[in-house]
Motif scaffolding. Structure first.
Motif, mmCIF file in Angstrom:
data_model
loop_
_atom_site.group_PDB
_atom_site.id
_atom_site.type_symbol
_atom_site.label_atom_id
_atom_site.label_comp_id
_atom_site.label_asym_id
_atom_site.label_seq_id
_atom_site.Cartn_x
_atom_site.Cartn_y
_atom_site.Cartn_z
ATOM 1 N N SER A 114 0.854 -1.187 0.000
ATOM 2 C CA SER A 114 0.000 0.000 0.000
ATOM 3 C C SER A 114 0.891 1.239 0.000
ATOM 4 C CB SER A 114 -0.915 -0.003 1.217
ATOM 5 O OG SER A 114 -0.178 0.273 2.386
ATOM 6 N N ILE A 115 0.315 2.345 -0.486
ATOM 7 C CA ILE A 115 1.022 3.623 -0.496
ATOM 8 C C ILE A 115 1.553 3.936 0.899
ATOM 9 C CG2 ILE A 115 0.591 6.100 -0.728
ATOM 10 C CD1 ILE A 115 0.718 4.597 -3.375
ATOM 11 N N GLY A 116 0.694 3.722 1.903
ATOM 12 C CA GLY A 116 1.066 4.018 3.282
ATOM 13 C C GLY A 116 2.305 3.237 3.703
ATOM 14 N N ASN A 117 2.307 1.938 3.415
ATOM 15 C CA ASN A 117 3.458 1.131 3.805
ATOM 16 C C ASN A 117 4.742 1.620 3.165
ATOM 17 O OD1 ASN A 117 2.445 -0.650 5.657
ATOM 18 N ND2 ASN A 117 1.714 -2.094 4.115
ATOM 19 N N GLN A 118 4.644 2.042 1.898
ATOM 20 C CA GLN A 118 5.849 2.503 1.211
ATOM 21 C C GLN A 118 6.340 3.812 1.797
ATOM 22 O OE1 GLN A 118 5.959 1.747 -3.105
ATOM 23 N NE2 GLN A 118 3.979 0.755 -2.928
ATOM 24 N N LEU A 119 5.392 4.678 2.180
ATOM 25 C CA LEU A 119 5.784 5.954 2.779
ATOM 26 C C LEU A 119 6.366 5.728 4.173
ATOM 27 C CD1 LEU A 119 2.753 8.107 1.659
ATOM 28 C CD2 LEU A 119 5.118 8.633 1.168
ATOM 29 N N ILE A 120 5.738 4.829 4.927
ATOM 30 C CA ILE A 120 6.208 4.562 6.287
ATOM 31 C C ILE A 120 7.618 3.971 6.245
ATOM 32 C CG2 ILE A 120 5.817 3.186 8.367
ATOM 33 C CD1 ILE A 120 2.764 3.390 7.657
ATOM 34 N N GLU A 121 7.870 3.123 5.240
ATOM 35 C CA GLU A 121 9.197 2.533 5.123
ATOM 36 C C GLU A 121 10.249 3.627 4.933
ATOM 37 O OE1 GLU A 121 9.751 0.032 1.745
ATOM 38 O OE2 GLU A 121 11.760 -0.565 2.373
ATOM 39 N N ALA A 122 9.942 4.589 4.053
ATOM 40 C CA ALA A 122 10.886 5.679 3.817
ATOM 41 C C ALA A 122 11.086 6.497 5.090
ATOM 42 C CB ALA A 122 10.369 6.569 2.687
ATOM 43 N N TYR A 157 -3.562 1.050 -2.969
ATOM 44 C CA TYR A 157 -2.388 0.559 -3.688
ATOM 45 C C TYR A 157 -2.125 1.415 -4.926
ATOM 46 C CZ TYR A 157 -2.580 -3.316 -0.531
ATOM 47 O OH TYR A 157 -2.555 -4.043 0.611
ATOM 48 N N PRO A 158 -0.893 1.409 -5.444
ATOM 49 C CA PRO A 158 -0.553 2.286 -6.566
ATOM 50 C C PRO A 158 -1.523 2.205 -7.741
ATOM 51 C CG PRO A 158 1.433 1.302 -5.703
ATOM 52 C CD PRO A 158 0.296 0.686 -4.944
ATOM 53 N N HIS A 159 -2.040 0.994 -8.036
ATOM 54 C CA HIS A 159 -2.892 0.912 -9.227
ATOM 55 C C HIS A 159 -4.213 1.654 -9.045
ATOM 56 C CE1 HIS A 159 -4.778 -2.411 -6.911
ATOM 57 N NE2 HIS A 159 -5.856 -2.033 -7.562
ATOM 58 N N GLN A 160 -4.527 1.999 -7.801
ATOM 59 C CA GLN A 160 -5.774 2.734 -7.570
ATOM 60 C C GLN A 160 -5.597 4.237 -7.753
ATOM 61 O OE1 GLN A 160 -6.077 0.487 -3.794
ATOM 62 N NE2 GLN A 160 -8.256 0.380 -4.231
ATOM 63 N N PHE A 161 -4.382 4.653 -8.086
ATOM 64 C CA PHE A 161 -4.102 6.079 -8.263
ATOM 65 C C PHE A 161 -3.896 6.378 -9.746
ATOM 66 C CE2 PHE A 161 -3.146 7.783 -3.958
ATOM 67 C CZ PHE A 161 -3.351 6.632 -3.240
ATOM 68 N N GLY A 163 -2.093 8.665 -12.873
ATOM 69 C CA GLY A 163 -0.695 9.040 -13.105
ATOM 70 C C GLY A 163 -0.269 10.261 -12.306
ATOM 71 N N GLY A 164 -1.085 11.292 -12.324
ATOM 72 C CA GLY A 164 -0.748 12.512 -11.601
ATOM 73 C C GLY A 164 -0.708 12.273 -10.100
ATOM 74 N N MET A 165 -1.671 11.485 -9.618
ATOM 75 C CA MET A 165 -1.728 11.190 -8.186
ATOM 76 C C MET A 165 -0.527 10.350 -7.754
ATOM 77 S SD MET A 165 -4.115 12.586 -6.531
ATOM 78 C CE MET A 165 -5.297 13.793 -7.074
ATOM 79 N N ARG A 166 -0.097 9.430 -8.635
ATOM 80 C CA ARG A 166 1.082 8.628 -8.322
ATOM 81 C C ARG A 166 2.314 9.507 -8.211
ATOM 82 N NH1 ARG A 166 -0.006 4.754 -13.006
ATOM 83 N NH2 ARG A 166 -1.815 3.687 -12.192
ATOM 84 N N GLN A 167 2.394 10.484 -9.119
ATOM 85 C CA GLN A 167 3.550 11.362 -9.058
ATOM 86 C C GLN A 167 3.514 12.178 -7.766
ATOM 87 O OE1 GLN A 167 6.537 11.277 -9.803
ATOM 88 N NE2 GLN A 167 6.520 11.649 -12.001
ATOM 89 N N ARG A 168 2.319 12.524 -7.299
ATOM 90 C CA ARG A 168 2.210 13.211 -6.005
ATOM 91 C C ARG A 168 2.700 12.309 -4.880
ATOM 92 N NH1 ARG A 168 -1.388 17.857 -6.133
ATOM 93 N NH2 ARG A 168 -2.127 18.082 -8.259
ATOM 94 N N VAL A 169 2.357 11.035 -4.971
ATOM 95 C CA VAL A 169 2.824 10.085 -3.950
ATOM 96 C C VAL A 169 4.350 10.010 -3.965
ATOM 97 C CG1 VAL A 169 2.857 7.655 -3.267
ATOM 98 C CG2 VAL A 169 0.713 8.709 -3.989
ATOM 99 N N MET A 170 4.920 9.955 -5.185
ATOM 100 C CA MET A 170 6.382 9.922 -5.305
ATOM 101 C C MET A 170 7.005 11.144 -4.641
ATOM 102 S SD MET A 170 7.515 7.279 -6.845
ATOM 103 C CE MET A 170 9.184 7.925 -6.948
ATOM 104 N N ILE A 171 6.379 12.291 -4.862
ATOM 105 C CA ILE A 171 6.919 13.525 -4.284
ATOM 106 C C ILE A 171 6.811 13.457 -2.756
ATOM 107 C CG2 ILE A 171 6.556 16.018 -4.114
ATOM 108 C CD1 ILE A 171 5.691 15.920 -7.091
ATOM 109 N N ALA A 172 5.664 12.976 -2.244
ATOM 110 C CA ALA A 172 5.486 12.840 -0.798
ATOM 111 C C ALA A 172 6.563 11.925 -0.230
ATOM 112 C CB ALA A 172 4.101 12.273 -0.501
#
Lengths: 345, 326
Positions: A114-122, A157-161, A163-172
């Motif tokens: 999940s997006i959350g897990n990936q952010l928490i890992e970072a 999860y990433p597939h639920q976002f 393209g633009g939203m994914r890039q926002r996640v990457m930036i976060a």
């Protein structure tokens, strides 16, 4: 910017040995970026933009790449050269002192977590604290980058976002540990133009918020004009011109930069003018020609006395305050060249 | 005016979406192209623009009957091609050709340049004057390739050169219409201008009509005579280039144009920019009423219920909006 640069790159060379020969992907690269400053790096594919920034991030495999030169990060604890530092040291700088976002947000996010897990890992790499604290911070960051209903979407999860939203996640994710340097490698190339302007605005806001040094790698001269303080123009692995955005757009010195600016159509110019194309194509990085790499495509090479362009590689010389160009053409010929290419439009 | 070369009347292409699996059922349709009217004359270029998922590529392919149209007419020189079988289409194929976006995927890596460019002659059973090889070499020369490279394979060429091979193949039979789907977007900036100039020169020489599908508004603005702006399968605005770019009337067009970065720092920084909120809605489940209403800053109740029809608002200028810009 008069403050001390955060990143100082000095005489950086990156080459890859291959069966066909040594690929000199970037050579003799020197530049610096201060916090709060935006440096744009422009050039065509294979000009060495990404290779240079991957070297700064310490992301090249040291077994397959030959890297020389220095890249200092001026940390509070003192300067560190990421090129000569141990892998362990550089690993501790990545994500914290310097961070990177990539062109394709789909392949840069893990589809299984999940997006959350990936952010928490970072976040947990540099922060002590429970998973709950990390989750709180992740939601805060998602909110900051403009993802609506962040507290719900954090578990998606990433597939639920999109393209633009994914890039926002990457930036976060890149910003979750407050980096001092952000390298954005073609961050909007995969996005639609209306989403591109959202993301560029977001990157600019974030840069102010975190007072980051920003390196923006792109081939889009329109994007550069909107966000850059300084610009490095790269060609065949070298910086051929470097200066403020105004220098590059209004007083370009290198025939390649002049040609590039005149070869692109502009949405705000409605006259039916023929585009001024640069003839030919970039040279192979394995068999770089002797002398100037741009010579074969340059229409002014014959105006340089003594066949200098064919024999001697030009150096990056100062042309004005903070304005450098790698060209043998004398100043008087240069002014003519600008008029000739521009005037033919 | 003379008879148009190609005329589309209410062209639609819907794709069924299925539940998948062995007992797959149709559960809905994606209205990829939902009604396009257009007229194109010889020597004219019409730009088809919009963001990903707006249906511009599907439209281009449906025009050439690479997709079977769901509804509507494709009238080519007075003849409706929509109901024709693939066999009956064959003679028309030589008159309408396509240039694809990705010059790496659109050329068979196991064929030489010579056999790639001569394929149209073989398929149509035509032997050009002087023989196929001579004609292929002439074509290669015309698009700026070295005719001596006729026996080379695509991987031996750069992206720009491969796109030139694609162009040579498209013009081999001297077609009257070319649909170019993002022909320069995979190319580097300095190479884009070369290919754009080549396309313009060829158009002057052979008086071909182009339907130029692209998302890069700067390139479309440069090459087109007339421009159609699409959003989620619908035409939002259609006008002559100068009208559309200097005076857009549809809010979406206005936002789209303002989002295009201008390569000039002073103008770029000062320009008023309309930043649209959110993303494109899913084409599987488009918004009711005007498809743009979820992102439009002018949307009112009427926009959420009533679909705006494409209406004439000026000379050759049509838009689909309840509340056009002044």
């Amino acid at each position: 910017m008069t403050n001390k640069p955060f990143l100082e790159v000095k005489n950086l060379n990156v080459a890859f040995p291959t069966e066909d020969g040594l690929v000199k992907a970037s050579s003799d690269i020197s530049f610096s970026v201060a916090r709060g400053e935006t440096l744009a790096v422009v050039g065509e594919s294979g000009s060495g933009k990404s290779v240079t920034s991957l070297a700064v991030m310490g992301l090249h495999n040291r077994k397959s790449a030959q890297i020389s030169g220095q890249a200092f990060l001026n940390l509070e604890s003192g300067p560190v050269d990421v090129i000569s530092a141990e892998d362990e040291v550089v690993r501790k700088l990545r994500g914290k002192a310097m961070s990177m976002i990539f062109q394709d947000p789909m392949s840069a996010l893990h589809p299984y977590y999940s997006i959350g897990n990936q952010l928490i890992e970072a976040w947990s790499l540099y922060n002590e604290g429970s998973k709950e604290d990390g989750r709180k911070r992740a939601i805060e960051m998602l909110d900051l980058v403009g993802i609506p209903a962040a507290d719900k979407r954090v578990d998606e999860y990433p597939h639920q976002f999109s393209g633009g939203m994914r890039q926002r996640v990457m930036i976060a994710m890149a910003l979750i540990n407050n980096p001092s340097l952000l390298i954005a490698d073609e961050p909007t190339t995969a996005l639609d133009v209306t989403v591109q302007s959202q993301i560029l605005q977001l990157i600019r806001d974030m840069q102010k918020e975190f007072n980051m040094a920003l390196i923006l790698i792109t081939h889009d001269l329109g994007v550069v004009a909107e966000v850059a303080d300084r610009v490095n123009v790269m060609y065949a692995g070298k910086i051929v011109e470097s200066g403020t955005a105004d220098d590059i757009y209004y007083r370009p010195d290198h025939p390649y930069a002049i040609g590039l600016l005149n070869s692109i159509p502009r949405v705000d110019q409605l006259e039916d003018k023929r585009l001024v194309a640069i003839p030919g194509q970039p040279p192979s990085l394995i068999h770089l020609p002797q002398g100037c790499s741009f010579r074969a495509r340059c229409e002014f090479a014959d105006r340089v006395p003594g066949n200098l362009c064919a024999t001697t590689t030009p150096t990056l010389d100062q042309k004005g305050d903070g304005h450098f160009s790698r060209c043998h053409l004398p100043e008087s010929e240069l002014i003519k060249a600008r008029v000739e290419i521009g005037g033919r439009k | 005016m003379t008879q148009p070369l190609l005329k589309l009347e209410g062209l639609k292409k819907h794709f069924p979406t299925t539940t998948g699996g062995a007992f797959s059922k149709t559960k809905g349709t994606v209205k990829a192209v939902d009604g396009i009217d257009l007229e194109i004359h010889a020597g004219q270029t019409i730009g088809l623009v919009g963001e990903s998922g707006c249906g511009k590529t599907t439209a281009g392919r449906t025009i050439l009957k690479l997709y079977e149209p769901t509804e509507g007419k494709i009238i080519f020189e007075g003849e409706d091609l929509a109901p024709l079988s693939p066999k009956k289409m064959k003679p028309y194929r030589s008159q309408m050709q396509m240039i694809f976006q990705d010059p790496f995927a659109s050329l068979n890596p196991r064929q030489t340049v010579g056999s790639l460019i001569s394929a149209p002659f073989q398929i149509q059973g035509i032997t050009p004057e002087g023989g196929i090889i001579e004609e292929v070499q002439r074509l290669m020369k015309r698009v700026g390739l070295n005719p001596e490279h006729i026996n080379r394979y695509p991987h031996e060429f750069s992206g720009g050169q491969r796109q030139r091979i694609g162009v040579a193949r498209a013009i081999a039979l001297k077609p009257k219409l070319i649909v170019a789907d993002e022909p320069v977007s995979a190319l580097d900036v300095s190479i884009q201008a070369q290919v754009v100039n080549l396309l313009e020169d060829l158009q002057d020489e052979f008086n071909m009509a182009y339907i130029f599908v692209a998302h890069d508004l700067s390139v479309v603005q440069h090459i087109s005579d007339r421009v159609i702006v699409m959003y989620l399968g619908k035409v939002m605005e259609e006008a002559d280039k100068h009208d559309l770019f200097s005076h857009p009337r549809h809010p979406y067009t206005k936002a789209l144009l303002s989002a295009v970065p201008v390569p000039d720092p002073k103008i770029g920084r000062a320009r008023e920019r309309i930043i649209l909120q959110g993303d494109l809605p899913s084409p599987v489940n488009p918004p009711a009423g005007c498809v743009f209403n979820t992102r439009c800053w002018k949307a009112q109740d009427r926009c959420r219920t009533e679909v705006p029809q494409l209406m004439q608002i000026g000379v050759n200028h049509r838009i689909a909006c309840h509340f056009p810009e002044a």
